[in-house]
Design a protein around this motif. Structure first.
Motif, short mmCIF file in Angstrom:
data_model
loop_
_atom_site.label_atom_id
_atom_site.label_comp_id
_atom_site.label_asym_id
_atom_site.label_seq_id
_atom_site.Cartn_x
_atom_site.Cartn_y
_atom_site.Cartn_z
N GLY A 44 0.85 -1.18 0.00
CA GLY A 44 0.00 0.00 0.00
C GLY A 44 0.89 1.23 0.00
N GLY A 45 0.29 2.41 -0.22
CA GLY A 45 1.10 3.63 -0.27
C GLY A 45 0.33 4.84 0.21
N ASP A 46 1.09 5.85 0.68
CA ASP A 46 0.46 7.08 1.15
C ASP A 46 0.26 8.05 -0.01
OD1 ASP A 46 2.90 8.35 0.64
OD2 ASP A 46 3.43 8.64 2.75
N VAL A 47 -0.02 9.33 0.29
CA VAL A 47 -0.40 10.28 -0.77
C VAL A 47 0.79 10.94 -1.46
CG1 VAL A 47 -2.53 10.82 0.46
CG2 VAL A 47 -0.57 12.34 0.72
N ARG A 48 2.00 10.68 -1.01
CA ARG A 48 3.16 11.34 -1.63
C ARG A 48 3.21 11.01 -3.12
NH1 ARG A 48 7.40 13.11 2.25
NH2 ARG A 48 6.36 12.99 4.27
N GLU A 49 3.67 11.99 -3.89
CA GLU A 49 3.60 11.86 -5.35
C GLU A 49 4.46 10.72 -5.88
OE1 GLU A 49 4.46 15.93 -6.35
OE2 GLU A 49 2.38 16.55 -6.02
N ASP A 71 -2.18 -5.42 -4.01
CA ASP A 71 -2.06 -3.97 -3.86
C ASP A 71 -3.37 -3.42 -3.33
OD1 ASP A 71 -1.62 -1.27 -4.04
OD2 ASP A 71 -1.25 -1.21 -6.20
N ILE A 72 -3.33 -2.82 -2.10
CA ILE A 72 -4.57 -2.28 -1.52
C ILE A 72 -4.71 -0.77 -1.77
CG2 ILE A 72 -4.78 -4.11 0.20
CD1 ILE A 72 -3.83 -2.04 2.32
N GLY A 73 -3.79 -0.20 -2.58
CA GLY A 73 -3.96 1.17 -3.04
C GLY A 73 -3.54 2.22 -2.04
N LEU A 74 -4.14 3.42 -2.16
CA LEU A 74 -3.88 4.53 -1.25
C LEU A 74 -4.46 4.19 0.12
CD1 LEU A 74 -3.11 7.52 -0.59
CD2 LEU A 74 -5.40 8.14 -1.36
N CYS A 75 -3.63 4.28 1.18
CA CYS A 75 -4.09 3.84 2.49
C CYS A 75 -3.17 4.38 3.57
CB CYS A 75 -4.14 2.31 2.55
SG CYS A 75 -2.52 1.52 2.35
N GLY A 76 -3.51 4.08 4.81
CA GLY A 76 -2.64 4.37 5.94
C GLY A 76 -1.83 3.14 6.29
N MET A 94 4.36 -0.95 3.44
CA MET A 94 3.70 0.35 3.27
C MET A 94 4.74 1.34 2.79
SD MET A 94 1.07 2.35 3.58
CE MET A 94 0.74 4.11 3.75
N VAL A 95 4.46 2.00 1.66
CA VAL A 95 5.36 3.04 1.15
C VAL A 95 4.90 4.37 1.74
CG1 VAL A 95 6.24 4.22 -0.89
CG2 VAL A 95 5.85 1.75 -0.95
N THR A 96 5.72 4.93 2.64
CA THR A 96 5.39 6.18 3.31
C THR A 96 6.64 6.79 3.91
OG1 THR A 96 4.05 7.22 5.05
CG2 THR A 96 4.85 5.00 5.50
N ALA A 97 6.64 8.12 4.03
CA ALA A 97 7.68 8.79 4.81
C ALA A 97 7.03 9.52 5.99
CB ALA A 97 8.48 9.75 3.95
N SER A 98 5.76 9.17 6.28
CA SER A 98 5.05 9.72 7.44
C SER A 98 5.13 11.24 7.46
CB SER A 98 5.59 9.10 8.72
OG SER A 98 4.82 9.50 9.83
N HIS A 99 5.83 11.80 8.47
CA HIS A 99 5.88 13.27 8.63
C HIS A 99 7.22 13.85 8.16
CE1 HIS A 99 7.53 11.43 12.27
NE2 HIS A 99 8.33 12.47 12.32
N ASN A 100 8.02 13.07 7.43
CA ASN A 100 9.30 13.60 6.92
C ASN A 100 9.06 14.68 5.86
OD1 ASN A 100 10.27 11.12 8.27
ND2 ASN A 100 12.19 11.62 7.26
N PRO A 101 10.09 15.49 5.56
CA PRO A 101 9.93 16.55 4.54
C PRO A 101 9.48 16.00 3.19
CG PRO A 101 11.98 16.86 5.76
CD PRO A 101 11.42 15.53 6.19
#
Length: 455
Positions: A44-49, A71-76, A94-101
């Protein structure tokens, strides 16, 4: 062989282009699969481009090993945790950088039953394989990709924690910060209202937007907190709720728009579970403790201390069969959520508790804050962290009635205590202080300690 600098102790975080790109994501996918030997992996992945392309590259690495990908798509992040266990997959990413720049991205990886993969439990092995590109030949028959919308099962599971017929009417301000929380919140709202929950949602920055027009979602930043606070006051709401980018952390405001430190939420959630299941075990971290222990023991539960960090807390919870674990950093873990952290369950459990007790968040938390005041965690940059820790210990050890080193240094006195920890990644010391019903003493001891640390 080039070192991959995006690997940390618990997950992967790196600057885009240099530390993390499609090629590196592919290699991590191949290495993850070679390490885990899975048949099926959830992604899954967050909203980052860049999340979709990095997720696709990671998934390709897994498929080239010969495993299938869901693949469960855009998610938390918690939706990947939930799906990995719920769908009986062998691992998840999960592909995410959470609160990173904004110029960062990353990955959080788990094995079967959503057990964490950290430095000690495989992340170093995956790093070495990815660096050496030592994952054997591609499979003769690559795995397949299936896209699945698992959100209904996830939402159904979340609302099973709440006694919906007994919820009192409430107005809730929610701030998704243009992160991944918005769509999941919309689905959750729809399910709650369909089940008859008397709730009104006032949503701020709810649309997912990877350009983050209102700043990277991180409710711990003082410049972001007034947005939720103001909306609570303007709408005369009962509570404010905000999340970080991948919504694995949840932050609350009371009906006056006051931000509530995560420490006091641990006590609230401990009580929420002990009301439902008396006698349960609750895991907590050593930074701030008195409020949590008093609530847990006062409600007939067993309080179990554990070193900070998600891998330690999850392991301790499994070992102790604890129903809930909480950190003051706003990470909350739930036995009946695969022992994983969730940013949606905390506020659901709080509205459930407020309804049961027929009270407000301010009155419930206000008493705790008065009983055990704390300024929250304070960071200090130091030239030599070990030397500063020793200096503090020597100054206070003679007066202390108890000490422990489960996580940094904790010293306890009759009417106050403190915890001092070194950062894993920078020359920083983190201080937490609390007293028994004495705010003046809290201020005095905090300033005293900071002067000693920073001298």
């Amino acid at each position: 062989m080039t070192e991959l600098t995006c690997f940390g102790a618990y997950d992967i975080r790196g600057q885009l282009g240099t530390e993390l790109n499609r090629d590196i994501a592919y290699r991590i996918g191949r290495a993850f699969a070679a390490f885990l030997q899975p048949k099926t992996v959830v992604v899954g992945g967050d909203v980052r481009e860049t999340s979709p392309e990095l997720k696709a590259a990671f998934a390709q690495g897994v498929m080239d090993f010969g495993a299938d990908v869901i693949d469960i798509g855009l998610c938390g992040t918690e939706e990947v945790y939930f799906a990995t266990d719920y769908l009986n997959a062998d691992g998840g990413c999960m592909v995410t950088a959470s609160h990173n720049p904004i110029n960062y991205n990353g990955m959080k990886m788990v094995r079967e039953q959503s057990k964490p993969i950290s430095r000690d439990t495989g992340l170093d092995d995956i790093k070495k394989m990815a660096e050496a590109e030592d994952f054997g030949p591609a499979a003769a028959k690559p795995g397949t990709m299936t896209e699945i919308d698992n959100s209904q099962a996830y939402v159904d599971h979340l609302i099973s924690f709440v006694d919906i017929p007994n919820l009192k009417p409430m107005t809730l301000v929610t701030n998704a910060g243009n992160g991944a929380a918005g769509p999941s919140l919309d689905r959750l709202e729809k399910a709650l209202l369909a089940a008859g929950a008397p709730l009104e949602f006032i949503k701020v920055h709810n649309e997912p937007d990877g350009s983050f027009p209102n700043g990277i979602p991180n409710p711990l930043l003082h410049e972001q907190q007034p947005v939720t606070s103001k909306a609570v006051r303007e709408n005369k709401a009962d509570m404010g709720i905000a999340w970080d980018g991948d919504f694995d952390r949840c932050f609350l405001w009371d009906e006056d728009g006051n931000f509530i430190e995560g420490y006091y939420i641990v006590g609230l959630l401990a009580e929420a579970f002990l009301v439902k299941q008396p006698g349960s075990k609750i895991v907590y971290d050593p930074r701030l403790t008195w409020n949590t222990v008093e609530i847990v023991e006062g409600k007939g539960g067993t309080a179990v201390m554990c070193k900070s960090g998600h891998a330690f807390i999850k392991e301790k919870m499994r070992k102790e069969d604890a129903i809930y674990g909480g950190e003051m950093s706003a990470h909350h873990y739930f036995r009946d959520f695969s022992y994983c952290d969730s940013g949606m369950l905390p506020w659901l459990l709080v509205i459930d508790l407020l309804s049961k007790k027929q009270t407000s968040l301010k009155s419930l938390v206000g008493q705790q804050m008065a009983n055990f005041p704390s300024p929250g965690e304070i960071n200090s940059q130091v030239a030599d962290a070990d030397e500063a820790m020793t200096r503090v210990y020597e100054a206070y050890k003679a007066q202390a009635i108890a000490e422990d080193r489960i996580d940094g240094l904790s010293l306890e006195f009759d009417d106050w205590r403190f915890n001092l920890r070194k950062s894993n990644t920078e020359p920083v010391i983190r201080l937490n202080v609390e007293t028994r019903s004495d705010k003046e003493l809290m201020d005095e001891k905090t300033q005293e300690l900071l002067a000693l640390i920073r001298q």
